[in-house]
Scaffold this motif. Structure first.
Motif, PDB file in Angstrom:
ATOM      1  N   UNK A   1      44.443  58.293  39.553  1.00  0.00           N
ATOM      2  CA  UNK A   1      44.572  57.502  38.327  1.00  0.00           C
ATOM      3  C   UNK A   1      44.962  56.062  38.653  1.00  0.00           C
ATOM      4  N   UNK A   2      45.865  55.896  39.602  1.00  0.00           N
ATOM      5  CA  UNK A   2      46.278  54.548  40.008  1.00  0.00           C
ATOM      6  C   UNK A   2      45.096  53.828  40.660  1.00  0.00           C
ATOM      7  N   UNK A   3      44.367  54.526  41.513  1.00  0.00           N
ATOM      8  CA  UNK A   3      43.199  53.915  42.151  1.00  0.00           C
ATOM      9  C   UNK A   3      42.143  53.524  41.133  1.00  0.00           C
ATOM     10  N   UNK A   4      41.946  54.361  40.128  1.00  0.00           N
ATOM     11  CA  UNK A   4      40.975  54.041  39.073  1.00  0.00           C
ATOM     12  C   UNK A   4      41.363  52.766  38.338  1.00  0.00           C
ATOM     13  N   UNK A   5      42.649  52.590  38.090  1.00  0.00           N
ATOM     14  CA  UNK A   5      43.103  51.375  37.407  1.00  0.00           C
ATOM     15  C   UNK A   5      42.877  50.142  38.273  1.00  0.00           C
ATOM     16  N   UNK A   6      43.160  50.245  39.570  1.00  0.00           N
ATOM     17  CA  UNK A   6      42.877  49.125  40.482  1.00  0.00           C
ATOM     18  C   UNK A   6      41.371  48.836  40.495  1.00  0.00           C
ATOM     19  N   UNK A   7      40.561  49.885  40.554  1.00  0.00           N
ATOM     20  CA  UNK A   7      39.107  49.715  40.601  1.00  0.00           C
ATOM     21  C   UNK A   7      38.573  49.067  39.323  1.00  0.00           C
ATOM     22  N   UNK A   8      39.275  49.276  38.221  1.00  0.00           N
ATOM     23  CA  UNK A   8      38.878  48.685  36.948  1.00  0.00           C
ATOM     24  C   UNK A   8      39.333  47.229  36.826  1.00  0.00           C
ATOM     25  N   UNK A   9      39.999  46.734  37.878  1.00  0.00           N
ATOM     26  CA  UNK A   9      40.401  45.335  37.876  1.00  0.00           C
ATOM     27  C   UNK A   9      41.814  45.067  37.411  1.00  0.00           C
ATOM     28  N   UNK A  10      42.590  46.116  37.188  1.00  0.00           N
ATOM     29  CA  UNK A  10      43.975  45.922  36.763  1.00  0.00           C
ATOM     30  C   UNK A  10      44.818  45.426  37.928  1.00  0.00           C
ATOM     31  N   UNK A  11      45.775  44.590  37.633  1.00  0.00           N
ATOM     32  CA  UNK A  11      46.708  44.114  38.657  1.00  0.00           C
ATOM     33  C   UNK A  11      47.836  45.135  38.811  1.00  0.00           C
ATOM     34  N   UNK A  12      48.596  45.014  39.894  1.00  0.00           N
ATOM     35  CA  UNK A  12      49.734  45.915  40.098  1.00  0.00           C
ATOM     36  C   UNK A  12      50.711  45.788  38.938  1.00  0.00           C
ATOM     37  N   UNK A  13      50.928  44.574  38.446  1.00  0.00           N
ATOM     38  CA  UNK A  13      51.839  44.366  37.322  1.00  0.00           C
ATOM     39  C   UNK A  13      51.374  45.076  36.062  1.00  0.00           C
ATOM     40  N   UNK A  14      50.074  45.022  35.792  1.00  0.00           N
ATOM     41  CA  UNK A  14      49.531  45.702  34.617  1.00  0.00           C
ATOM     42  C   UNK A  14      49.665  47.216  34.740  1.00  0.00           C
ATOM     43  N   UNK A  15      49.454  47.720  35.945  1.00  0.00           N
ATOM     44  CA  UNK A  15      49.579  49.163  36.174  1.00  0.00           C
ATOM     45  C   UNK A  15      51.028  49.590  35.984  1.00  0.00           C
ATOM     46  N   UNK A  16      51.960  48.788  36.466  1.00  0.00           N
ATOM     47  CA  UNK A  16      53.375  49.130  36.321  1.00  0.00           C
ATOM     48  C   UNK A  16      53.806  49.095  34.855  1.00  0.00           C
ATOM     49  N   UNK A  17      53.213  48.213  34.068  1.00  0.00           N
ATOM     50  CA  UNK A  17      53.508  48.197  32.626  1.00  0.00           C
ATOM     51  C   UNK A  17      52.994  49.469  31.968  1.00  0.00           C
ATOM     52  N   UNK A  18      51.828  49.918  32.397  1.00  0.00           N
ATOM     53  CA  UNK A  18      51.226  51.119  31.821  1.00  0.00           C
ATOM     54  C   UNK A  18      51.916  52.397  32.299  1.00  0.00           C
TER      55      UNK A  18
END
Length: 67
Positions: free
Chosen positions: A30-47
């Protein structure tokens, strides 16, 4: 202190046996999918507020190292 690889676990009774962050139901995929979708680490941590910054960056590093 656990290394990143020690914090990634596979439990056949959790999340369909997919790799997760230890003690959480956050799948590595799931984390890799978010990175692949162009999300930044900060955006992933917010989610995913339970995820730690070093875990998200470490997952991305492992992915890059394996390609």
């Amino acid at each position: 202190m656990l290394t990143l690889l020690e914090r990634i676990t596979i439990n056949p009774n959790q999340c369909g046996g997919r790799s997760c962050i230890q003690g959480m139901r956050i799948r590595v995929s799931d984390v890799l999918d978010l990175f692949a979708a162009g999300r930044s680490a900060g955006e992933i941590l917010e989610e995913m507020p339970d995820l730690k910054a070093d875990e998200s960056k470490g997952i991305a590093f492992i992915c890059l190292a394996e390609t």
